[in-house]
Design a protein around this motif. Structure first.
Motif, mmCIF file in Angstrom:
data_model
loop_
_atom_site.group_PDB
_atom_site.id
_atom_site.type_symbol
_atom_site.label_atom_id
_atom_site.label_comp_id
_atom_site.label_asym_id
_atom_site.label_seq_id
_atom_site.Cartn_x
_atom_site.Cartn_y
_atom_site.Cartn_z
ATOM 1 N N ALA A 15 0.844 -1.203 0.000
ATOM 2 C CA ALA A 15 0.000 0.000 0.000
ATOM 3 C C ALA A 15 0.879 1.254 0.000
ATOM 4 N N ASN A 16 1.922 1.224 0.790
ATOM 5 C CA ASN A 16 2.841 2.373 0.837
ATOM 6 C C ASN A 16 3.550 2.572 -0.506
ATOM 7 N N LEU A 17 3.889 1.452 -1.113
ATOM 8 C CA LEU A 17 4.568 1.550 -2.411
ATOM 9 C C LEU A 17 3.633 2.195 -3.440
ATOM 10 N N ARG A 18 2.344 1.789 -3.415
ATOM 11 C CA ARG A 18 1.393 2.375 -4.369
ATOM 12 C C ARG A 18 1.277 3.883 -4.151
ATOM 13 N N ARG A 19 1.229 4.271 -2.900
ATOM 14 C CA ARG A 19 1.136 5.714 -2.613
ATOM 15 C C ARG A 19 2.361 6.461 -3.127
#
Ligand code: SF4
Lengths: 837, 315
Positions: free
Chosen positions: B218-222
């Motif tokens: 999720a952090n990577l997508r952000r």
């Protein structure tokens, strides 16, 4: 576009990245290399024989005439050969790699060592029984009482001799000619023997008239000579003031000698051609043609320029038999000839590369016979044909050219020890050039070494060298800095053992082993109340011994001028002809004497240890430390380890210790530089030892940095002590850069070790170039990179203490080689060994 | 770099006083961002990867380690430290022996017994980073790594802001497992993020690193959505993710991030850390796996390249 235009547009074509991993000398080169390797080193008797006979015939004549006559006799009588595989010919002895004896320097040690030359530990030579007989019966007896060595010994003041015996410093060049010079290769190529003869004749003619001599025609550029480098004529015996005519007569004889030798090669090639089969017959006829032409005329093309360059060094070696006649900036000097041949199509690039490599091989044919003692300082027959590439032109622009790349390629192709290859770098050095150099460095020969224009040029200007000359500097021998064709740098005058002098200071000027007073009587470590008091005593001792060293060097210098005038060499050092003065007497435009301070690392580490343990943290008393040193740490291993591991060490960018390196390195420089030599130029400091850190360490007892008695000092010159640099390569460079190295204008040496992985792949080479750029900005004059071998790594397993600085670098991970487990160490070793094979 | 703005003196002094726990400052680092870099290794990590090459980075508090290779058997104690150290490798024993080994660390003449981890101020660390400033041209600078720098957010931010004020290029290497704002606050001061991605399957991720991958991805997508400069770091671990299938799945996930991510460093598994596990008296967890050959690594890298990603081996 012809090949030259293409190359000029893209110099990397001479050594493209695709070729970095191939080794591709041509067949002839491979054959010559094999022959050289298989030729045993033998002692030559001819140089000694004909020199002796020549001197016997010229007794009573002025020394310059005797020296020139000696050269003429040698040129006419010594045996010469042309080997079946050669296209560039000439050697200073019958066979390559012969140990040549110049009896005018010394005979005693040769006589002593004659029987052990085949078996001594370093630098062995075979000696035929008839050679031994001839030397002992016909050569040595004549020379006893007539050699340089004996003359020097007779003139050195007693206090100087005592300091030398007390190992405070060495006096060098006391038993042979001094070499260590960069001849004017471009002028030699441009004028040829005939042109030089005309120049000498014109200069001599000024003395024919009844009137005082007319001024010499203005030099190109016409600058006034800088005054600091002019000898006062009255200081110089046997040169200047009335000696000019003798000088010119000697010079003309020397030119005859040069022509004679070259002509003999022409004759020999012609004779051999008669019986030779094609295609060798045509080759020999060409050799004959080239030599016949060069015996009188200047070089016209690349091949002739290479051959003429080689004859120059052969002749210099025959005259002097000395270390370090260095070619200098060959990528500049040979370029016009290469350009002509490539433009006209007379040569292709691969052919030119092959020709260059034939010259490279020639540089490996001359070795120097040294005494066992000297071979300990300079092991492995270094002869110092230093070639330096790149750098700046006289106007400050980048000098890198296609030939710079070809020279790098020659080193990659051959991997031999000569020429001692160097590059100069500066702010604007091309990235491609540095990357190509890094690729050659990664092959592990330690070459090219890297010199830094950003500090060397300002350092030279500071010494009174005009900027255009300073920008044209080159390297003599190993790392000594000098000016091609302009200077007698006398760069290896002495090695000054700063660590020994610190040891003496700790013990009040006395040798701790024998109690004999060698230095000034100053308070011992246990008699001072502060580090400052100890340093004051050290300062006094240093000043005392520097003064004695200079006295000693002056004597050696004077004896060379008296006994070893060098008429041929003087032809290729500017201003000698103009002034009618031999180079040994001070005829060169620039005159220096270089003296090395040895070794900053041990001094800094020792003082930091004393400061911390004795005066700051008080965990060790002065008396206890002195006793431990005297006992060579026997029973005090714990203390020794504390001194090694709990005290900051030079090489880690730690100001607590680096400030001592700076203070005492700079202090040594300041003590040396006010002195003038007898040729009118300044003394200048250097920081290098080559391999002398080993024997010089043998002269020093245990030291407060934890080094045991007799162990080597730190290596190189400015390197940290082995295994004490545990931070990073950048930290080492930062530590070194804290010294004011502009002062160390005679030359410095820094060795760094890397695992091969630091050079694997283009990305790694680019990162390595970043390190070089940082080095350049830090204004460190020199660095040499050693890629550690599997053998070294095995050694690191045995004595991890000395190799703690070997870092392993992997993404996101930190470790030292010596801290890895055994199995992994073995894995790295076998990978390294595999890459070497 | 990022900004290169000036800090008000009061603000600089405040930042310089912020403290954190690190275990090493490694100058002349070659594989953790562009150019030559100084790595600051943070102590403490939310993951427990079995192949971890910096086991000393996992726990936040300083710990004792005994390096047998450095020990000279000085004889100050009845036993040489490494002998006793390895005898009973359980945590409880180590806690009991702590006082004794702390004493030895203070007196060890050879650096055999060492404390790993120390509290340093940001000002102090930055002063050391600045020592190599002369080598930072062509993109070099400071990389915060570890351990997990984001876990010590105030300290990390202080270091990054101080570095930015000195025009030093900044990078962080992060495992990605934390609430988004923890990373977000650092982004304005970062020139590049080295973001570790280990496995696309949540359960496998959890089994071998101790945590699932939801938060990380999720952090990577952000991060990708912001077009922040990111380099993905993928450790190639035999027995975990070093198969064509896994690497393809990982690549697909990366390509699916709308093309924001183009560069991947694959970092082949190595066992260089074994001696460090021994020094910490911990068993080496990733047993029984053969290393990858250069050819295997190249072919896995090739799979990613085939998907249009720029891949370097070894960082
Ligand atoms: S104190 Fe250090 S040198 Fe002594 S036994 Fe322990 S680890 Fe070894």
């Amino acid at each position: 576009m012809n090949q030259w235009d293409e190359l000029r547009a893209n110099p990397t074509l001479a050594f493209p990245p695709e070729s970095w991993s191939e080794v591709c000398p041509d067949a002839r080169t491979a054959e010559i290399r094999r022959r050289l390797r298989e030729t045993p080193r033998q002692i030559d008797v001819e140089r000694a024989r004909y020199t002796t006979r020549s001197y016997q015939c010229t007794e009573g004549q002025p020394m310059p005439i005797r020296r020139a006559t000696m050269l003429l006799d040698l040129a006419g009588q010594m045996s010469i050969t042309i080997h079946d595989d050669e296209l560039i010919v000439g050697n200073r002895s019958l066979l390559p790699r012969m140990g040549v004896i110049a009896p005018e320097g010394a005979v005693e040690w040769i006589d002593r060592e004659l029987d052990i030359l085949p078996t001594r530990p370093q630098d062995r030579f075979q000696v035929a029984p008839e050679v031994v007989r001839e030397l002992r019966e016909e050569v040595f007896p004549y020379w006893r009482g007539r050699t340089l060595e004996e003359a020097v010994a007779g003139r050195v003041p007693a206090a100087v001799a005592a300091a030398v015996a007390g190992k405070a410093f060495s006096l060098n060049q006391t038993d042979h000619a001094q070499g260590h010079i960069l001849p004017d290769v471009p002028t030699w190529l441009r004028l040829g023997i005939g042109g030089l003869r005309a120049q000498v004749a014109a200069a001599r003619a000024r003395f024919d008239e009844p009137n005082p001599p007319t001024p010499f025609p203005a030099r190109e550029g016409g600058d006034e000579l800088p005054s600091p480098h002019r000898a006062c004529p009255e200081l110089v015996e046997g040169g200047g003031a009335g000696g000019e005519v003798i000088f010119y007569d000697a010079a003309l004889i020397a030119l005859d000698a040069a022509a004679t030798l070259i002509r003999r090669y022409a004759d020999l090639a012609e004779q051999m051609a008669v019986d030779a089969v094609p295609p060798r017959r045509a080759e020999l006829q060409e050799i004959a043609g080239v030599c016949r032409w060069l015996a009188e005329n200047p070089a016209r093309d690349f091949r002739e320029a290479l051959q003429a360059t080689w004859f120059l060094f052969v002749l210099l070696q025959i005259e002097s038999n000395a270390s370090s006649f260095s070619p200098g900036r060959l990528d500049q000097y040979l370029l016009p000839y290469l350009a002509t041949d490539l433009s006209s199509g007379a040569l292709t690039l691969p052919a030119a590369q092959a020709w260059l490599e034939y010259l490279w091989l020639k540089f490996n044919e001359v070795v120097l016979l040294r005494s066992s003692a000297s071979a300990r300082y300079f092991a492995g027959f270094p002869i110092g044909f230093n070639v330096v590439l790149g750098g700046q032109l006289a106007d400050g622009k980048d000098a890198t050219n296609p030939l710079s790349y070809m020279c790098l390629r020659a080193q990659a192709d051959l991997g031999l020890t000569q020429p001692n290859l160097s590059i100069r770098i500066h702010r604007d050095s091309p990235q491609d050039f540095l990357r190509a150099a890094a690729a050659v460095i990664s092959r592990g020969s330690g070459m090219p070494q890297v010199f830094n224009d950003e500090v060397i040029i300002p350092g030279q200007i500071r010494r009174g060298i005009v900027p255009q000359d300073a920008r044209n500097y080159a390297v003599v021998g190993c790392v000594e800095l000098s000016n091609p064709g302009l200077a007698l740098g006398w760069s290896d005058a002495s090695m000054f053992n700063m660590v020994r002098i610190l040891e003496l200071t700790l013990f009040g000027g006395a040798d701790p082993g024998t109690g004999v007073q060698i230095g000034l009587p100053t308070p011992r470590l246990d008699q001072v109340g502060s580090l400052a008091e100890l340093e004051a005593a050290y300062d006094a001792q240093m000043a005392h011994f520097v003064a004695l060293m200079v006295k000693g060097c002056d004597v050696v210098d004077a004896m060379h001028a008296e006994m070893l005038s060098s008429p041929f060499l003087s032809l290729v050092i500017q201003d000698c002809i103009e002034r009618g003065m031999d180079v040994t007497a001070g005829g060169a435009r620039y005159n220096f004497s270089g003296v090395q301070g040895v070794q900053v690392a041990n001094v800094a580490d020792s003082l930091a240890a004393i400061e911390q343990a004795v005066f700051e943290e008080h965990w060790l008393s002065a008396g206890e430390l002195l006793a431990a040193l005297q006992a060579n740490f026997a029973g005090r291993e714990l203390l020794r380890q504390r001194l090694i591991n709990r005290v900051p060490k030079y090489g880690n960018d730690d100001d607590r210790v680096d400030r001592f390196a700076r203070r005492w390195g700079d202090r040594y420089s300041k003590l040396v530089e006010p002195y003038r030599n007898r040729r009118g130029g300044p003394y200048q400091p250097g920081f290098y030892t080559v391999s002398a850190h080993v024997p010089m360490g043998a002269d020093v007892g245990a030291t407060p940095d934890g080094r045991r008695a007799g162990e080597p000092l730190a290596d190189g010159g400015l390197s940290p002590s082995a295994g004490r640099d545990r931070r990073s390569a950048t930290a080492v460079l930062r530590s070194v850069s804290k010294l004011n190295l502009e002062l160390a204008s005679n030359g410095t040496l820094l060795n760094m070790k890397f695992l091969p992985a630091f050079f694997t792949g283009m990305a790694a080479l680019d990162k390595f170039v970043l390190l070089l750029r940082g080095f350049c900005r830090l204004k460190i004059p020199h660095v040499q990179f050693n890629v550690v071998s599997a053998e070294t790594l095995r050694q690191a397993q045995v004595c991890p203490e000395d190799y703690r600085g070997l870092v392993v670098r992997v993404a996101g991970y930190s470790a030292y080689f010596t801290e890895l487990d055994r199995e992994l160490q073995n894995e790295i070793i076998s990978r390294t060994a595999f890459a070497e094979a | 770099m990022n900004g290169c703005f000036e800090l008000a003196t009061s603000e600089r002094l405040r930042l310089e006083r912020v403290e954190g726990t690190i275990f090493d400052i490694q100058r002349y680092s070659l594989h953790d961002g562009p150019g030559l870099r100084t790595n600051v290794f943070f102590k403490g990590c939310p993951l427990r990867c079995g192949w971890c090459s910096n086991p000393e980075s996992q726990q936040r508090p300083p710990e004792l380690a005994v390096f047998a290779s450095q020990c000279i058997r000085c004889g100050q104690w009845g036993d040489a430290c490494p002998d006793g150290w390895h005898a009973q490798p359980d945590e409880h024993w180590k806690q009991n022996a702590r006082a004794e080994y702390a004493r030895r660390a203070a007196l060890c003449p050879a650096g055999g017994v060492r404390w790993i981890g120390e509290r340093r101020t940001a000002g102090d660390v930055l002063a050391e980073v600045k020592r190599d400033a002369v080598f930072y041209e062509d993109g070099g600078g400071m990389t915060l790594t570890g351990g997990e720098p984001v876990l010590q957010g105030d300290f990390a931010e202080a270091l990054l802001r101080l570095a930015c004020a000195e025009c030093i290029h900044t990078a962080i290497e992060t495992c990605g497992h934390y609430p988004w704002p923890a990373l977000e606050r650092l982004l304005p001061h970062l020139d590049v993020v080295l973001f570790d991605v280990k496995h696309v399957d949540n359960a496998t991720h959890r089994a071998h690193t101790g945590v699932g991958n939801e938060l990380i991805l999720a952090n990577l997508r952000r991060l990708a959505a912001r077009s922040a400069p990111v380099i993905i770091r993928v450790p190639l671990i035999p027995g975990f993710n070093a198969t064509v299938e896994q690497i393809l799945a990982l690549g697909e996930m990366l390509v699916g991030l709308d093309g924001a991510i183009t560069r991947v460093d694959v970092l082949p598994y190595h066992t260089l850390a074994r001696a460090k596990y021994a020094a910490l008296a911990r068993p080496y967890p990733w047993q029984g796996q053969a290393g990858l050959s250069d050819e295997e690594v190249e072919s896995l890298a090739g799979e990613l390249r085939g998907m249009g990603l720029t891949v370097t081996v070894g960082g």
